[in-house]
Design an enzyme around this catalytic site. Structure first.
Site, mmCIF file in Angstrom:
data_model
loop_
_atom_site.group_PDB
_atom_site.id
_atom_site.type_symbol
_atom_site.label_atom_id
_atom_site.label_comp_id
_atom_site.label_asym_id
_atom_site.label_seq_id
_atom_site.Cartn_x
_atom_site.Cartn_y
_atom_site.Cartn_z
ATOM 1 N N ASP A 25 10.393 -48.892 -149.666
ATOM 2 C CA ASP A 25 9.262 -47.975 -149.800
ATOM 3 C C ASP A 25 7.971 -48.763 -149.994
ATOM 4 O O ASP A 25 7.827 -49.861 -149.455
ATOM 5 C CB ASP A 25 9.529 -47.022 -150.977
ATOM 6 C CG ASP A 25 9.000 -45.622 -150.726
ATOM 7 O OD1 ASP A 25 7.762 -45.457 -150.679
ATOM 8 O OD2 ASP A 25 9.807 -44.698 -150.575
ATOM 9 N N HIS A 59 4.040 -43.631 -153.581
ATOM 10 C CA HIS A 59 5.235 -43.012 -153.018
ATOM 11 C C HIS A 59 6.500 -43.641 -153.590
ATOM 12 O O HIS A 59 7.431 -42.937 -154.015
ATOM 13 C CB HIS A 59 5.191 -43.155 -151.495
ATOM 14 C CG HIS A 59 6.218 -42.346 -150.762
ATOM 15 N ND1 HIS A 59 7.508 -42.772 -150.575
ATOM 16 C CD2 HIS A 59 6.128 -41.142 -150.145
ATOM 17 C CE1 HIS A 59 8.180 -41.869 -149.874
ATOM 18 N NE2 HIS A 59 7.362 -40.863 -149.596
ATOM 19 N N ASN A 96 15.451 -40.480 -173.741
ATOM 20 C CA ASN A 96 14.625 -41.449 -174.473
ATOM 21 C C ASN A 96 13.385 -40.806 -175.081
ATOM 22 O O ASN A 96 12.494 -41.499 -175.546
ATOM 23 C CB ASN A 96 14.210 -42.598 -173.560
ATOM 24 C CG ASN A 96 13.309 -42.148 -172.410
ATOM 25 O OD1 ASN A 96 13.171 -40.949 -172.161
ATOM 26 N ND2 ASN A 96 12.714 -43.102 -171.716
ATOM 27 N N ILE A 155 10.615 -37.737 -168.072
ATOM 28 C CA ILE A 155 11.638 -37.062 -167.297
ATOM 29 C C ILE A 155 12.939 -37.855 -167.338
ATOM 30 O O ILE A 155 13.006 -38.929 -167.948
ATOM 31 C CB ILE A 155 11.201 -36.901 -165.825
ATOM 32 C CG1 ILE A 155 11.004 -38.273 -165.179
ATOM 33 C CG2 ILE A 155 9.933 -36.062 -165.716
ATOM 34 C CD1 ILE A 155 10.790 -38.228 -163.682
ATOM 35 N N ASN A 193 9.771 -34.126 -142.592
ATOM 36 C CA ASN A 193 9.041 -32.944 -143.064
ATOM 37 C C ASN A 193 8.423 -32.151 -141.921
ATOM 38 O O ASN A 193 7.362 -31.556 -142.067
ATOM 39 C CB ASN A 193 7.928 -33.365 -144.038
ATOM 40 C CG ASN A 193 8.485 -34.045 -145.269
ATOM 41 O OD1 ASN A 193 9.646 -33.862 -145.614
ATOM 42 N ND2 ASN A 193 7.656 -34.844 -145.927
ATOM 43 N N VAL A 213 24.792 -42.919 -141.921
ATOM 44 C CA VAL A 213 23.722 -42.724 -142.899
ATOM 45 C C VAL A 213 23.782 -41.298 -143.435
ATOM 46 O O VAL A 213 24.007 -40.352 -142.668
ATOM 47 C CB VAL A 213 22.342 -42.990 -142.266
ATOM 48 C CG1 VAL A 213 21.225 -42.699 -143.255
ATOM 49 C CG2 VAL A 213 22.260 -44.431 -141.772
ATOM 50 N N SER A 250 11.179 -36.740 -148.868
ATOM 51 C CA SER A 250 11.048 -38.015 -149.591
ATOM 52 C C SER A 250 11.533 -37.890 -151.020
ATOM 53 O O SER A 250 11.980 -38.868 -151.625
ATOM 54 C CB SER A 250 9.581 -38.463 -149.610
ATOM 55 O OG SER A 250 9.241 -39.162 -148.452
#
Length: 716
Positions: free
Chosen positions: A158, A195, A209, A213, A287, A302, A351
């Site tokens: 990425d 990204h 923690n 999130i 998308n 894949v 993504s």
């Protein structure tokens, strides 16, 4: 660009509807063009070459008018990938043809462009907006797994990762910036776009923690492999190198949230390199919102991922396609910010769905490290929750992922393998086109040609189709004489073999025209139609696409037709009609007793310059020193009936010597012999015409072609 921003604005507005209803901070994600100039879907002036380890890089360097800017050598592989940047950006086609004709390379291709599955940032306030763990059973899975993702390295291909973020502290290991060729130190911020950090947070933000999130596999190690800068495009070369680098440095799962429209042999090789080493690959569907085939998600093996929303529906923007595996939450997903070590941001897109499934894969592998990629994919698909009446849909695949369900399924392999063998008179024959078709909708699932030697793990005359979905299939062989059989892939019958046997002289038709122009297609149609109408078994080899045929391929065929010609009018880009390597192939074929029909414009002229003894050695002929009139050719076996094949003002003229006789009289005039073809004593192995017979409906040419085939098949 205006249409892109319109689309982004719509995405932004709609994703806001599912965010928390409080005052929001808007963050504009930068969108710039790739630094290299692109032409359509390729980087101008860049060529990728793959060679075997037995070939020296320097031998390729001297063939390319440019600089080698990258060399990738996978561990334990017999291949290397080279990237060249040409001095003249317009020379790509010419250079690729020269490389493919050299006999030194496995393939050469242009450097294709891929784009991030770009997402729209939304409200950066956490509140109760992280819905994905709740609806996918993550909480139950976390209770069942002591260390979710522990011991698993996940490579994120990425824009980099903010390794300084509070949610990733101590778990971002050293990585690689493929763009610059530099290593990325562990724990640093390598993300100048945002990204990659957002993706990394979805995979592995630390849970339990008291901060922010929770990622799906919060104890995994994250490996940044930077293939995008502060833009939205990368290339074939970067992707292939990144996959290989990640595999060689310990990655067990690879996350790829980007798409490209063009198939790449280099990327497909890299995907297979990973799968063969038990590395799981997860990629975005895209998308676009429409049915579309995009890569790397469409490469066999894949896991291709679509997106869903908070209402457990397929997201409107999620690309559809039969190659989809599953869907996952991808709309209004809360994750990490690259410009802050304590802030978060919303985003939408496949993504975001892709790293969720990547996290599921890492969590499963941490609990069951023995799982293979095909077993893990089968478990994820079997445990998914269908989002409609159908078990499988091009919109959601096998359903929306369920983490807890996946954790409790036994290891399984729902995918099959189809092995196809083709023989001719009990000998394996390569280069035969094979199609695997789904009988449910008659779509082609996979296609390829039987091996002609040199393919690792595959026998000559064989092709293997892997990662085949359960179902009913038609296996078709296209060899002039078409043959087919039907097979079924089921969980109890995953390994299927289809064998096809021919018992007739097979013809190899070599289309040695080196530029894919109209003449290439016209000539192909001529030979294919004529051979098919005669009931001949044949295959067509395209030099423009595959390079010259290897000797192992030619040796498997009984008859050889080779047509070529000058297809470049620009003197500065003149391409050899017959390369030294090709001439050697033809000589060896004739020397072993084979008979050859050679045709095409400018062959004799070319040979006169580069190999003046070639025709004299195999055709009882010598070159005319000057053009002769039709009358002057009387008695020489080459008369005005040859207007179809030879121009009297052309240097292609040859003088037929003693021993050559005409095989077809095309003249209606008494006492005149208008020979259109020639036959030779048994000591001669070649028929030569220029150009090829191009009037397929003419009875004259039909008879000539019949005579040629009769001569090729005759003994002595």
């Amino acid at each position: 660009m205006k249409r892109l921003w319109t689309f982004l604005t719509i995405l932004w507005s709609l994703s806001f509807l599912f965010s928390c209803s409080i005052e929001s901070e808007r963050t504009a994600w930068p969108v710039t063009l790739i630094e290299e100039e692109t032409n359509g879907e390729y980087v101008e002036g860049e060529v990728i070459v793959t060679i075997d380890e037995s070939v020296a890089c320097g031998d390729i360097d001297v063939l390319v008018p440019g600089n080698r800017v990258k060399t990738v050598t996978p561990k334990g592989s017999s291949q290397r990938m080279l990237l060249y940047r040409l001095f003249d950006r317009d020379e790509c086609d010419t250079v690729i043809i020269a490389l493919m004709s050299s006999g030194l390379v496995n393939y050469a291709e242009k450097n294709a462009v891929y784009s991030l599955c770009e997402y729209v940032p939304d409200d950066p306030y956490y509140s109760t907006c992280q819905y994905s763990p709740q609806i996918t059973g993550c909480e139950e899975a976390w209770e069942a797994v002591q260390s979710p993702g522990g011991g698993i390295i996940v490579a994120v291909l990425d824009t980099g990762i903010n390794g300084e973020h509070e949610e990733l502290e101590g778990r971002v290991i050293a990585g690689r910036n493929v763009l610059t060729g530099e290593d990325i130190p562990e724990g640093t911020n390598s993300d100048d776009n945002g990204h990659g950090s957002h993706v990394a947070g979805i995979i592995g933000a630390k849970g339990d923690n008291g901060k922010g999130i929770a990622g799906v596999a919060w104890d995994c190690s994250l490996m940044p492999v930077k293939i995008f800068g502060n833009d939205i495009q990368t290339t074939t070369a970067h992707i292939a190198e990144a996959i290989v680098w990640a595999v060689d440095h310990g990655a067990r799962v690879i996350s790829m949230s980007f798409v490209g429209m063009l198939y790449s042999m280099a990327v497909n090789d890299a995907v297979n390199y990973a799968l063969n080493r038990d590395v799981v690959l997860v990629a975005a569907m895209g998308n676009d919102g429409r049915a579309k085939i995009e890569y790397p998600g469409a490469h066999p093996g894949v896991i291709a991922v679509g997106a869903t929303n908070g209402r457990d529906q397929v997201a409107y923007f999620s690309t559809r396609g039969n190659h989809i595996s599953v869907a996952a939450p991808g709309e209004s997903i809360y994750s990490l910010k690259n410009t802050s070590n304590t802030e978060y941001v919303f985003g939408s897109g496949t993504s975001m769905a892709t790293p969720f499934v990547t996290g599921v894969a890492a969590l499963l592998l941490s609990a069951r490290p023995e799982l293979t990629p095909v077993e893990l994919r089968s478990i994820i698909e079997d445990s998914a929750v269908p989002l409609g009446p159908d078990e499988f849909s091009p919109a959601y695949g096998y359903g929306r992922v369920s983490v807890y369900n996946a954790l409790n399924l036994d290891a399984r392999n729902n995918y099959g393998t189809v092995t196809v063998n083709v023989t001719n008179r009990d000998e394996p024959v390569g280069g035969i086109k094979v199609l695997l078709e789904d009988t449910a909708d008659n779509t082609i699932v996979q296609a390829g040609i039987t091996s002609y030697g040199g393919i690792e793990g595959v026998l000559n005359g064989q092709i293997v189709f892997n990662h085949i979905h359960p179902g009913d299939y038609r296996v078709r062989v296209q060899a002039g004489i078409h043959k087919e059989t039907f097979i079924s892939i089921t969980p109890k019958s995953r390994e299927q073999t289809a064998s096809f046997a021919f018992d007739t002289p097979m013809v190899l038709v070599v289309n040695a025209i080196k530029v894919a122009d109209a003449s290439l297609l016209t000539a192909e149609a001529l030979y294919a139609e004529r051979l098919t109408s005669m009931g001949k078994a044949f295959t067509l080899w395209k030099t423009a696409y595959h390079g010259p045929p290897p000797k192992s391929l030619i040796d498997a065929y009984d008859l050889l037709i080779w047509f070529t010609g000058n297809t470049q009018n620009n003197p500065s880009k003149q391409i050899e009609i017959l390369t030294e390597y090709e001439i050697t192939l033809l000589e060896e074929y004739c020397d072993k007793g084979g008979r050859l029909y050679l045709s095409g414009n400018n062959i004799a002229q070319h040979l006169k310059r580069f190999d003046p003894d070639f025709l004299a050695g195999y055709l009882h002929a010598e070159y005319l020193t000057s053009p002769l009139s039709h009358d002057e050719l009387l008695g020489r076996g080459l008369l005005d009936g040859m207007d179809f094949f030879i121009s009297m003002a052309d240097d292609d003229q040859i003088d037929i010597l003693d021993g050559a006789t005409g095989i077809l009289d095309s003249s209606d005039e008494p006492d005149e012999n208008h020979w259109a073809g020639l036959s030779w004593d048994s000591g001669y192995r070649l028929i030569f015409t220029t150009p090829y017979p191009n009037q397929i409906n003419s009875s004259f040419h039909e008879e000539f072609f019949n005579r040629v085939l009769t001569w090729l098949e005759s003994d002595g």
